[in-house]
Write an enzyme that holds these catalytic residues in place. Structure first.
Site, mmCIF file in Angstrom:
data_model
loop_
_atom_site.group_PDB
_atom_site.id
_atom_site.type_symbol
_atom_site.label_atom_id
_atom_site.label_comp_id
_atom_site.label_asym_id
_atom_site.label_seq_id
_atom_site.Cartn_x
_atom_site.Cartn_y
_atom_site.Cartn_z
ATOM 1 N N GLY A 220 8.903 9.811 -4.110
ATOM 2 C CA GLY A 220 8.460 8.606 -4.824
ATOM 3 C C GLY A 220 8.530 7.387 -3.916
ATOM 4 O O GLY A 220 8.518 7.494 -2.686
ATOM 5 N N LYS B 22 5.727 -3.856 -7.030
ATOM 6 C CA LYS B 22 5.765 -3.690 -5.562
ATOM 7 C C LYS B 22 4.393 -3.411 -4.945
ATOM 8 O O LYS B 22 4.148 -3.755 -3.796
ATOM 9 C CB LYS B 22 6.739 -2.568 -5.184
ATOM 10 C CG LYS B 22 8.197 -2.972 -5.313
ATOM 11 C CD LYS B 22 9.097 -1.853 -4.813
ATOM 12 C CE LYS B 22 10.507 -2.352 -4.628
ATOM 13 N NZ LYS B 22 11.371 -1.385 -3.933
ATOM 14 N N ASN C 289 8.491 -5.271 -0.877
ATOM 15 C CA ASN C 289 9.706 -5.680 -1.619
ATOM 16 C C ASN C 289 10.133 -7.106 -1.250
ATOM 17 O O ASN C 289 11.070 -7.636 -1.842
ATOM 18 C CB ASN C 289 10.862 -4.686 -1.420
ATOM 19 C CG ASN C 289 11.620 -4.932 -0.130
ATOM 20 O OD1 ASN C 289 11.069 -5.463 0.835
ATOM 21 N ND2 ASN C 289 12.874 -4.547 -0.094
ATOM 22 N N TYR D 244 23.495 4.737 -6.361
ATOM 23 C CA TYR D 244 24.772 4.032 -6.138
ATOM 24 C C TYR D 244 25.545 3.829 -7.426
ATOM 25 O O TYR D 244 26.597 3.206 -7.426
ATOM 26 C CB TYR D 244 24.530 2.693 -5.420
ATOM 27 C CG TYR D 244 23.491 1.806 -6.066
ATOM 28 C CD1 TYR D 244 23.789 1.060 -7.184
ATOM 29 C CD2 TYR D 244 22.203 1.737 -5.544
ATOM 30 C CE1 TYR D 244 22.830 0.259 -7.782
ATOM 31 C CE2 TYR D 244 21.236 0.940 -6.136
ATOM 32 C CZ TYR D 244 21.564 0.203 -7.256
ATOM 33 O OH TYR D 244 20.611 -0.587 -7.843
ATOM 34 N N THR E 291 10.359 -6.368 -7.164
ATOM 35 C CA THR E 291 10.877 -5.082 -7.616
ATOM 36 C C THR E 291 9.928 -4.465 -8.641
ATOM 37 O O THR E 291 8.855 -5.025 -8.902
ATOM 38 C CB THR E 291 12.330 -5.215 -8.133
ATOM 39 O OG1 THR E 291 12.846 -3.912 -8.381
ATOM 40 C CG2 THR E 291 12.424 -6.057 -9.398
ATOM 41 N N ARG F 95 9.923 18.058 -6.339
ATOM 42 C CA ARG F 95 9.601 18.890 -7.506
ATOM 43 C C ARG F 95 8.074 19.042 -7.619
ATOM 44 O O ARG F 95 7.571 20.149 -7.774
ATOM 45 C CB ARG F 95 10.187 18.215 -8.758
ATOM 46 C CG ARG F 95 9.854 18.877 -10.049
ATOM 47 C CD ARG F 95 10.506 18.161 -11.193
ATOM 48 N NE ARG F 95 10.051 16.768 -11.342
ATOM 49 C CZ ARG F 95 10.459 15.930 -12.268
ATOM 50 N NH1 ARG F 95 11.352 16.326 -13.158
ATOM 51 N NH2 ARG F 95 10.006 14.698 -12.337
ATOM 52 N N THR F 96 7.371 17.907 -7.534
ATOM 53 C CA THR F 96 5.903 17.956 -7.528
ATOM 54 C C THR F 96 5.479 18.047 -6.067
ATOM 55 O O THR F 96 5.439 17.043 -5.339
ATOM 56 C CB THR F 96 5.321 16.677 -8.179
ATOM 57 O OG1 THR F 96 5.989 16.459 -9.425
ATOM 58 C CG2 THR F 96 3.828 16.781 -8.402
ATOM 59 N N ASP G 162 13.155 -2.068 2.694
ATOM 60 C CA ASP G 162 13.949 -0.949 2.184
ATOM 61 C C ASP G 162 14.279 0.081 3.273
ATOM 62 O O ASP G 162 15.425 0.547 3.375
ATOM 63 C CB ASP G 162 13.217 -0.239 1.032
ATOM 64 C CG ASP G 162 13.250 -1.048 -0.259
ATOM 65 O OD1 ASP G 162 14.211 -1.812 -0.456
ATOM 66 O OD2 ASP G 162 12.312 -0.915 -1.065
HETATM 67 P P1 ATR Z 1 11.832 5.664 -6.826
HETATM 68 O O1 ATR Z 1 11.069 4.401 -6.706
HETATM 69 O O2 ATR Z 1 13.295 5.455 -7.140
HETATM 70 O O3 ATR Z 1 11.629 6.548 -5.659
HETATM 71 P P2 ATR Z 1 9.966 7.244 -8.287
HETATM 72 O O4 ATR Z 1 8.878 6.737 -7.430
HETATM 73 O O5 ATR Z 1 9.734 7.348 -9.763
HETATM 74 O O6 ATR Z 1 11.297 6.398 -8.135
HETATM 75 O O7 ATR Z 1 10.376 8.702 -7.735
HETATM 76 C C1 ATR Z 1 11.330 9.478 -8.366
HETATM 77 C C2 ATR Z 1 11.575 10.759 -7.549
HETATM 78 O O8 ATR Z 1 12.604 11.503 -8.199
HETATM 79 C C3 ATR Z 1 10.369 11.676 -7.467
HETATM 80 O O9 ATR Z 1 10.391 12.350 -6.240
HETATM 81 C C4 ATR Z 1 10.618 12.637 -8.616
HETATM 82 O O10 ATR Z 1 10.004 13.892 -8.495
HETATM 83 P P3 ATR Z 1 8.484 14.108 -9.014
HETATM 84 O O11 ATR Z 1 7.598 13.492 -7.988
HETATM 85 O O12 ATR Z 1 8.338 15.573 -9.109
HETATM 86 O O13 ATR Z 1 8.411 13.418 -10.352
HETATM 87 C C5 ATR Z 1 12.108 12.802 -8.508
HETATM 88 N N1 ATR Z 1 12.709 13.247 -9.763
HETATM 89 C C6 ATR Z 1 12.944 12.513 -10.870
HETATM 90 N N2 ATR Z 1 13.512 13.277 -11.830
HETATM 91 C C7 ATR Z 1 13.629 14.527 -11.311
HETATM 92 C C8 ATR Z 1 14.143 15.756 -11.803
HETATM 93 N N3 ATR Z 1 14.653 15.869 -13.037
HETATM 94 N N4 ATR Z 1 14.113 16.836 -10.995
HETATM 95 C C9 ATR Z 1 13.606 16.738 -9.749
HETATM 96 N N5 ATR Z 1 13.098 15.611 -9.208
HETATM 97 C C10 ATR Z 1 13.132 14.503 -9.980
#
Ligand code: ATR
Length: 321
Positions: free
Chosen positions: A167, A104, A125, A264, A100, A190-191, A141
């Site tokens: 992500g 990973k 994983n 969850y 985890t 968002r990005t 996953d």
């Molecule tokens: P995980 O392993 O759970 O996927 P991660 O790799 O950190 O965690 O990815 C988090 C995701 O949530 C990303 O898509 C992130 O968007 P960014 O790539 O723009 O950072 C998204 N995310 C987290 N907080 C957010 C927020 N406040 N608004 C919109 N998207 C968010």
């Protein structure tokens, strides 16, 4: 005769007398806290930290249910000791581990083989120690997500999917959906550059599926219309910020849409509440957690996992929290 030896002899005599006076199983349970012994097979979890994980209870419940002399332990592995920890797996006779955050990706260069899922997702994983001691990195996953959809009688084949987030978990979900034969996938993030990159990587593995990208939240309205299956892979809505919403409040769901939230905790997120109020099918992410674990369990043991037991163990832990 030395004094301490006499003491030990007396103690062992008294233990023998005690065990003679009670049935052996009762005596065993009083003397030994568990049935762990020299023949116990070990699997576990590598992470940093790992103390929050519910995987030990979930996997050990499955071993108990199957009456197997196996145990699952959580190992907190500092980032700079990942190579040592992975290298020690065959030497110590472990059958495998889950991996985890934040390891990973870090474990990957230390493995001899990667499954196609691990390679495409770019993360491992689950590590399986093969009989010859070679290490195979897998990622369960995506398969766990699909298995939970199927457990809810949802067949992703031919569906138009909308995935929010780009992500690590989104990579696994997009891979799982593509493998399961969806018609198209749109990734909103968002990005936006991350969504574009993920879409292009997955498109190279699955040229037959239309995989596109767009901006979150600006393109929610435009993308919602064409989606049969909507999956939240962001952390929006997760405890403690449960007011987070990976959606646009004014965009309604249709009754024929399926909304899956990887979050969850809480079990009923704001996204799922909105979807459910509009009459759509709303599914929380706990089942994916169970199935990704069950699939790993099957890879290590070669047996069918008692999924209902793992589900029950997980539910109990969450109810207690
Ligand atoms: P995980 O392993 O759970 O996927 P991660 O790799 O950190 O965690 O990815 C988090 C995701 O949530 C990303 O898509 C992130 O968007 P960014 O790539 O723009 O950072 C998204 N995310 C987290 N907080 C957010 C927020 N406040 N608004 C919109 N998207 C968010």
């Amino acid at each position: 005769m030395c004094k301490s030896w006499i003491g030990q002899a007396k103690m062992s005599e008294s233990l023998q007398n005690e065990s003679a006076s009670v049935p052996s199983s009762e005596a065993d349970s009083e003397i030994f806290p568990t049935d762990i012994n020299a023949a116990t097979t070990l699997v576990g979890l590598f992470g940093w930290p790992v103390s929050h994980s519910i995987s030990p209870q979930m996997h050990n419940a499955a071993f108990v249910a199957r009456q197997m002399n196996w145990r699952y332990l959580a190992f907190a592995v500092p980032p700079n000791r990942v190579p040592e920890a992975v290298g020690a797996l065959p030497a110590l006779g472990l059958r495998g581990v889950n991996v985890t955050v934040p390891h990973k990706q870090a474990v990957m260069p230390h493995l001899q083989h990667w499954t196609p899922a691990a390679e495409a997702i770019g993360a491992v994983n689950t590590i399986v120690v093969e009989e010859d001691g070679q290490l195979t990195g897998d990622n369960t996953d995506g398969a766990g997500f699909i298995a939970d959809l199927q457990a809810h009688n949802v067949d992703p084949a031919g569906k138009r999917a909308l995935v929010i987030g780009a992500g690590g978990s989104s990579r696994a979900v997009v891979y799982g959906l593509a493998e399961a034969g969806v018609k198209s996938i749109t990734i909103l993030n968002r990005t936006v550059t991350k969504a574009v990159d993920l879409a292009s990587t997955m498109q190279s593995y699955f040229p037959e599926i239309k995989i596109g990208s767009a901006a979150f939240p600006d393109d929610v309205t435009g993308s919602a219309q064409d989606a049969d299956l909507i999956v939240n892979c962001t952390s929006l809505g997760m405890e403690p910020r449960i007011e987070g919403l990976p959606w646009e409040e004014n965009v309604e769901f249709r009754e024929d849409q399926i909304v899956y939230d990887l979050v969850y905790n809480p079990a009923m997120t704001r996204l799922l509440q909105l979807a459910s109020t509009d009459g759509a099918t709303a599914i929380g992410g706990l089942g994916m957690l169970v199935y990704q674990g069950a699939i790993a369990w099957e890879k290590w043991t070669g047996e069918a996992a008692p999924v209902a037991v793992m589900q029950q163990a997980t539910n109990i832990i969450f109810e207690r929290r």
